[in-house]
Design an enzyme around this catalytic site. Structure first.
Site, PDB file in Angstrom:
ATOM      1  N   GLU A 196     -17.143 105.439  19.488  1.00 18.33           N
ATOM      2  CA  GLU A 196     -16.414 106.666  19.440  1.00 18.33           C
ATOM      3  C   GLU A 196     -17.508 107.928  20.218  1.00 18.33           C
ATOM      4  O   GLU A 196     -17.115 108.820  20.596  1.00 18.33           O
ATOM      5  CB  GLU A 196     -16.186 107.115  18.082  1.00 18.33           C
ATOM      6  CG  GLU A 196     -15.302 106.135  17.380  1.00 18.33           C
ATOM      7  CD  GLU A 196     -13.859 106.215  17.719  1.00 18.33           C
ATOM      8  OE1 GLU A 196     -13.509 107.143  18.437  1.00 18.33           O
ATOM      9  OE2 GLU A 196     -13.168 105.222  17.443  1.00 18.33           O
ATOM     10  N   ARG A 254      -4.880 116.924  21.426  1.00 14.09           N
ATOM     11  CA  ARG A 254      -5.544 116.207  20.494  1.00 14.09           C
ATOM     12  C   ARG A 254      -5.588 114.565  20.937  1.00 14.09           C
ATOM     13  O   ARG A 254      -6.455 113.745  20.499  1.00 14.09           O
ATOM     14  CB  ARG A 254      -5.097 116.294  19.047  1.00 14.09           C
ATOM     15  CG  ARG A 254      -5.817 115.612  18.083  1.00 14.09           C
ATOM     16  CD  ARG A 254      -5.748 115.919  16.620  1.00 14.09           C
ATOM     17  NE  ARG A 254      -6.300 114.973  15.684  1.00 14.09           N
ATOM     18  CZ  ARG A 254      -6.770 115.318  14.323  1.00 14.09           C
ATOM     19  NH1 ARG A 254      -6.083 116.603  13.832  1.00 14.09           N
ATOM     20  NH2 ARG A 254      -7.117 114.526  13.659  1.00 14.09           N
ATOM     21  N   ASN A 258      -7.828 109.769  21.560  1.00 12.14           N
ATOM     22  CA  ASN A 258      -7.433 108.421  21.903  1.00 12.14           C
ATOM     23  C   ASN A 258      -7.610 107.670  22.882  1.00 12.14           C
ATOM     24  O   ASN A 258      -7.296 106.589  23.267  1.00 12.14           O
ATOM     25  CB  ASN A 258      -5.726 108.285  21.600  1.00 12.14           C
ATOM     26  CG  ASN A 258      -5.372 108.602  20.362  1.00 12.14           C
ATOM     27  OD1 ASN A 258      -5.935 108.545  19.419  1.00 12.14           O
ATOM     28  ND2 ASN A 258      -4.170 109.793  20.250  1.00 12.14           N
ATOM     29  N   HIS A 265      -5.908  99.230  20.314  1.00 15.05           N
ATOM     30  CA  HIS A 265      -5.023  98.909  19.165  1.00 15.05           C
ATOM     31  C   HIS A 265      -4.313  97.553  19.512  1.00 15.05           C
ATOM     32  O   HIS A 265      -4.097  96.941  18.456  1.00 15.05           O
ATOM     33  CB  HIS A 265      -4.113 100.106  18.956  1.00 15.05           C
ATOM     34  CG  HIS A 265      -4.732 101.276  18.241  1.00 15.05           C
ATOM     35  ND1 HIS A 265      -4.216 102.499  18.374  1.00 15.05           N
ATOM     36  CD2 HIS A 265      -5.731 101.454  17.376  1.00 15.05           C
ATOM     37  CE1 HIS A 265      -4.996 103.284  17.598  1.00 15.05           C
ATOM     38  NE2 HIS A 265      -5.757 102.637  16.847  1.00 15.05           N
ATOM     39  N   HIS A 278     -12.795  98.019  14.770  1.00 14.91           N
ATOM     40  CA  HIS A 278     -12.232  99.325  15.547  1.00 14.91           C
ATOM     41  C   HIS A 278     -12.673  99.719  16.870  1.00 14.91           C
ATOM     42  O   HIS A 278     -12.595  99.834  17.801  1.00 14.91           O
ATOM     43  CB  HIS A 278     -11.917 100.363  14.680  1.00 14.91           C
ATOM     44  CG  HIS A 278     -11.138 101.553  15.333  1.00 14.91           C
ATOM     45  ND1 HIS A 278      -9.926 101.695  15.772  1.00 14.91           N
ATOM     46  CD2 HIS A 278     -11.633 102.856  15.725  1.00 14.91           C
ATOM     47  CE1 HIS A 278      -9.491 102.831  16.260  1.00 14.91           C
ATOM     48  NE2 HIS A 278     -10.567 103.543  16.098  1.00 14.91           N
TER      49      HIS A 278
HETATM   50  P1  NAD Z   1     -15.092 101.303   6.618  1.00 15.03           P
HETATM   51  O1  NAD Z   1     -14.696 102.322   5.768  1.00 15.03           O
HETATM   52  O2  NAD Z   1     -14.250  99.921   6.247  1.00 15.03           O
HETATM   53  O3  NAD Z   1     -16.558 101.253   6.526  1.00 15.03           O
HETATM   54  C1  NAD Z   1     -17.064  99.843   6.951  1.00 15.03           C
HETATM   55  C2  NAD Z   1     -17.749  98.855   6.160  1.00 15.03           C
HETATM   56  O4  NAD Z   1     -19.237  99.561   5.799  1.00 15.03           O
HETATM   57  C3  NAD Z   1     -17.005  98.823   4.572  1.00 15.03           C
HETATM   58  O5  NAD Z   1     -17.586  97.434   4.148  1.00 15.03           O
HETATM   59  C4  NAD Z   1     -17.856  99.793   3.747  1.00 15.03           C
HETATM   60  O6  NAD Z   1     -17.984  99.349   2.449  1.00 15.03           O
HETATM   61  C5  NAD Z   1     -19.385  99.756   4.419  1.00 15.03           C
HETATM   62  N1  NAD Z   1     -20.286 100.988   4.162  1.00 15.03           N
HETATM   63  C6  NAD Z   1     -19.742 102.113   4.628  1.00 15.03           C
HETATM   64  N2  NAD Z   1     -20.864 103.009   4.393  1.00 15.03           N
HETATM   65  C7  NAD Z   1     -22.032 102.129   4.198  1.00 15.03           C
HETATM   66  C8  NAD Z   1     -23.305 102.510   4.092  1.00 15.03           C
HETATM   67  N3  NAD Z   1     -23.715 103.798   4.314  1.00 15.03           N
HETATM   68  N4  NAD Z   1     -24.081 101.516   3.700  1.00 15.03           N
HETATM   69  C9  NAD Z   1     -23.667 100.206   3.574  1.00 15.03           C
HETATM   70  N5  NAD Z   1     -22.345 100.109   3.723  1.00 15.03           N
HETATM   71  C10 NAD Z   1     -21.732 100.912   4.144  1.00 15.03           C
HETATM   72  O7  NAD Z   1     -14.763 101.308   8.275  1.00 15.03           O
HETATM   73  P2  NAD Z   1     -14.915 102.663   9.086  1.00 15.03           P
HETATM   74  O8  NAD Z   1     -15.151 102.042  10.352  1.00 15.03           O
HETATM   75  O9  NAD Z   1     -15.785 103.496   8.534  1.00 15.03           O
HETATM   76  O10 NAD Z   1     -13.505 103.300   9.246  1.00 15.03           O
HETATM   77  C11 NAD Z   1     -12.335 102.595   9.498  1.00 15.03           C
HETATM   78  C12 NAD Z   1     -11.084 103.352   9.183  1.00 15.03           C
HETATM   79  O11 NAD Z   1     -11.185 104.571   9.523  1.00 15.03           O
HETATM   80  C13 NAD Z   1      -9.720 102.615   9.530  1.00 15.03           C
HETATM   81  O12 NAD Z   1      -8.924 102.507   8.690  1.00 15.03           O
HETATM   82  C14 NAD Z   1      -9.383 103.803  10.671  1.00 15.03           C
HETATM   83  O13 NAD Z   1      -7.954 103.596  10.512  1.00 15.03           O
HETATM   84  C15 NAD Z   1      -9.751 104.875   9.800  1.00 15.03           C
HETATM   85  N6  NAD Z   1      -9.958 105.869  10.909  1.00 15.03           N
HETATM   86  C16 NAD Z   1      -9.533 107.278  10.576  1.00 15.03           C
HETATM   87  C17 NAD Z   1      -9.469 108.176  11.617  1.00 15.03           C
HETATM   88  C18 NAD Z   1      -9.022 109.580  11.061  1.00 15.03           C
HETATM   89  O14 NAD Z   1      -8.991 110.518  12.028  1.00 15.03           O
HETATM   90  N7  NAD Z   1      -8.566 109.899  10.053  1.00 15.03           N
HETATM   91  C19 NAD Z   1      -9.951 108.052  12.590  1.00 15.03           C
HETATM   92  C20 NAD Z   1     -10.742 106.938  12.917  1.00 15.03           C
HETATM   93  C21 NAD Z   1     -10.647 105.943  11.996  1.00 15.03           C
HETATM   94  N1  GLY Z   2      -8.975 109.800  15.387  1.00 16.37           N
HETATM   95  C1  GLY Z   2      -7.966 110.645  16.491  1.00 16.37           C
HETATM   96  C2  GLY Z   2      -7.845 111.919  15.863  1.00 16.37           C
HETATM   97  O1  GLY Z   2      -8.372 112.161  14.724  1.00 16.37           O
HETATM   98  O2  GLY Z   2      -6.821 112.558  16.062  1.00 16.37           O
END
Ligand code: NAD
Ligand code: GLY
Length: 374
Positions: A196, A254, A258, A265, A278
């Site tokens: 990202e 925005r 993506n 995806h 991801h």
């Molecule tokens: P996640 O939240 O699953 O975290 C990844 C792993 O790391 C998990 O097992 C978690 O327990 C562990 N973890 C987190 N912080 C830690 C730390 N400091 N130390 C040790 N372990 C830690 O994954 P992610 O990649 O953070 O997030 C993925 C999710 O985010 C997806 O569901 C995706 O759809 C969402 N997302 C949302 C947006 C948005 O704009 N809202 C944008 C991108 C992704």
């Molecule tokens: N992760 C894409 C958005 O926030 O729009």
């Protein structure tokens, strides 16, 4: 109030939304100052706070966050939910609502999301829906959540029919980023977050891209180092803040966030969620759309090579797994960005500049994707 940590002042990025602006504070050690930061943004002491986290984060950081809240006079309780994308469901959401009910959270209460994007999206959506909306503060602990998920107000859960199909826009009151929490993050998760960061370089920040290029290996927190980590967090969050402030509800601009995501995806869903993180899928998606852009004459082979080198420096993949190409194309048709049956891609034009276009031939997508497969 100025937030400081180990004598250094936290860097603050503003998300300049007209109706609900908020700040992102970034500095090592800030988790110890969550209580002060809430007070500084006008949340009165005595407010009830529900901290939502998961075991991997609660272990190293839960106590510090709770102590900071209690010292500042907040009535804090902690809910530890199971980790993992498979928890991001309506049932998982109900667990958070049940805790809101137990703690008798009121309209003026607050939810703190302490964790990665899964915790952030779920706790944010719980805040969006409890009592028709209470405040949420994001304290992201993965690189991906720091630079992307915690900012911009997209909250939600998955539906059996697809990722993030249920949700709401609900902007946080504050985002507090403590880079020290990345020290316990598994390296593979860190690398996924770097995809990202590369994305922000390609879509809008040449200086960030070039700084990453000059650094050498970027495949772990220690390889990146504290100084570059702080700089890339500042640049990435500022890039996201600019886009969100210009187009909060994704009416147009925005969608550039993506970049690499449509193909990513498709790959994530066809290889089975969980096979690729991801960010790994986004890296493969950026590589593929870059090659498509190159074939269309929209960006140069040299730029494509620079992007590929950076993806590799982050320890991210370039080679696609073997998949049914027709299934990839079919998946693209179900992308949220399809309009009137045409897939709209974010096409790179130069490092730092992209365009959104529906003018990408399906045959070319199929040709490039099959070429990139192992
Ligand atoms: P996640 O939240 O699953 O975290 C990844 C792993 O790391 C998990 O097992 C978690 O327990 C562990 N973890 C987190 N912080 C830690 C730390 N400091 N130390 C040790 N372990 C830690 O994954 P992610 O990649 O953070 O997030 C993925 C999710 O985010 C997806 O569901 C995706 O759809 C969402 N997302 C949302 C947006 C948005 O704009 N809202 C944008 C991108 C992704
Ligand atoms: N992760 C894409 C958005 O926030 O729009």
């Amino acid at each position: 109030m100025r937030l400081t940590s180990a004598g250094r002042q936290a860097r603050t990025i503003s998300v300049a939304l007209r109706d609900r602006p908020y700040e992102i504070h970034i500095a090592a050690g800030l988790r110890h100052q969550l209580g002060d930061a809430l007070a500084a943004c006008g949340i009165s002491s005595g407010t009830k706070v529900l901290v939502v986290t998961n075991p991997a984060v609660d272990g190293p950081y839960g106590a510090a966050v709770s102590a900071s809240l209690k010292t500042a006079g907040f009535h804090a309780e902690c809910l530890v939910i199971a980790a993992g994308e498979e928890q991001k469901t309506m049932a998982g959401l109900a667990t958070i609502h049940a805790a809101c009910f137990r703690q008798r959270l009121e309209r003026g209460s607050l939810i703190v999301a302490l964790g990665g994007g899964v915790v952030g999206d779920m706790a944010g959506f719980a805040a969006a829906t409890w009592l028709r909306g209470i405040a949420v503060v994001q304290v992201p602990t993965t690189l991906l959540a720091m630079v992307d998920a915690s900012i911009g107000g997209k909250t939600g859960v998955n539906h059996p029919g697809g990722k993030n199909l249920i949700g709401a826009f609900h902007q946080p009151r504050l985002v507090l980023i403590d880079p020290e929490t990345l020290e316990t993050l598994p390296q593979r998760e860190f690398r996924a977050g770097m995809a990202e960061v590369i994305k922000y370089g390609v879509i809008s920040d040449v200086a960030l891209f070039e700084r990453l290029e000059r650094h050498g290996p970027l495949n772990s927190v220690s390889a990146v180092g504290a100084e570059l980590l702080q700089a890339l967090l500042e640049a990435s969050t500022a890039a996201k803040a600019r886009v969100v402030a210009a187009d909060e509800l994704e009416g147009g601009l925005r969608a550039i966030l993506n970049y690499g995501h449509s193909l990513g995806h498709a790959l994530e869903s066809l290889s089975g969620y969980g096979t690729y993180l991801h960010g790994e899928a986004v890296a493969l998606g950026m590589h593929a759309i870059g090659l498509i852009a190159q074939r269309m004459g929209a960006w140069t082979a040299a730029e494509q090579q620079r992007q590929a080198r950076l993806i590799e420096a982050c320890g991210l993949p370039l080679v696609w797994p073997s998949l049914d190409v027709d299934a990839v194309l079919d998946c693209l048709q179900r992308d949220k960005k399809v309009r009137g049956g045409k897939v709209r891609f974010v096409l790179p034009r130069a490092i730092g500049r992209v365009e959104i276009t529906a003018a990408v031939e399906t045959a070319l997508v199929g040709e490039v994707v099959s070429e990139l497969m192992a």
